[in-house]
Design a protein around this motif. Structure first.
Motif, PDB file in Angstrom:
ATOM      1  N   TYR A  44      39.241  43.014  38.606  1.00 25.78           N
ATOM      2  CA  TYR A  44      39.716  41.745  38.055  1.00 25.78           C
ATOM      3  C   TYR A  44      40.418  40.916  39.118  1.00 25.78           C
ATOM      4  O   TYR A  44      40.177  39.722  39.253  1.00 25.78           O
ATOM      5  CB  TYR A  44      40.664  42.008  36.880  1.00 25.78           C
ATOM      6  N   LEU A  45      41.294  41.538  39.881  1.00 24.46           N
ATOM      7  CA  LEU A  45      42.014  40.797  40.927  1.00 24.46           C
ATOM      8  C   LEU A  45      41.079  40.329  42.033  1.00 24.46           C
ATOM      9  O   LEU A  45      41.288  39.274  42.626  1.00 24.46           O
ATOM     10  CB  LEU A  45      43.132  41.667  41.507  1.00 24.46           C
ATOM     11  N   TYR A  46      40.044  41.104  42.324  1.00 20.86           N
ATOM     12  CA  TYR A  46      39.103  40.718  43.370  1.00 20.86           C
ATOM     13  C   TYR A  46      38.286  39.507  42.940  1.00 20.86           C
ATOM     14  O   TYR A  46      38.054  38.601  43.720  1.00 20.86           O
ATOM     15  CB  TYR A  46      38.177  41.889  43.705  1.00 20.86           C
ATOM     16  N   ASN A  48      39.079  37.275  40.575  1.00 18.69           N
ATOM     17  CA  ASN A  48      39.923  36.130  40.253  1.00 18.69           C
ATOM     18  C   ASN A  48      40.983  35.944  41.327  1.00 18.69           C
ATOM     19  O   ASN A  48      42.172  36.070  41.069  1.00 18.69           O
ATOM     20  CB  ASN A  48      40.578  36.323  38.884  1.00 18.69           C
ATOM     21  N   LYS A  49      40.518  35.657  42.507  1.00 15.35           N
ATOM     22  CA  LYS A  49      41.445  35.485  43.623  1.00 15.35           C
ATOM     23  C   LYS A  49      42.343  34.287  43.410  1.00 15.35           C
ATOM     24  O   LYS A  49      43.420  34.209  43.946  1.00 15.35           O
ATOM     25  CB  LYS A  49      40.671  35.314  44.929  1.00 15.35           C
TER      26      LYS A  49
END
Length: 81
Positions: A44-46, A48-49
């Motif tokens: 998710y973090l990758y 949605n940078k």
């Protein structure tokens, strides 16, 4: 006469083996759940940078900015309301 080393070892009762297996399965499931949650968070973090707008001028327009800085300065006008 037999020595203690030569005596037959008595296997633990079956319910103790079952308890050990249940505990091992629960620990394994908790570990796999935490690992899965960690992987989902990383994905998710990758993806949605985050994107944001900057008001900086691109590098190609730096020549224009330099020309404007070299231009003679006008007198500042003050407006009183």
């Amino acid at each position: 006469m037999t020595t203690p080393l030569l005596k037959k070892a008595h296997p633990p009762p079956l319910h103790e083996d079952a308890n050990t297996v249940v505990i091992a399965v629960v620990i394994t499931l908790v570990f796999l759940t935490l690992l899965t949650v960690l992987v989902v968070i990383i994905i998710y973090l990758y993806r949605n940078k985050g994107s944001y707008l900057t008001y900086e001028q691109p590098a190609a327009e730096t020549d224009v900015v330099m020309q404007m800085e070299d231009a003679p300065a006008k007198e500042k006008e003050e407006y009183f309301i």
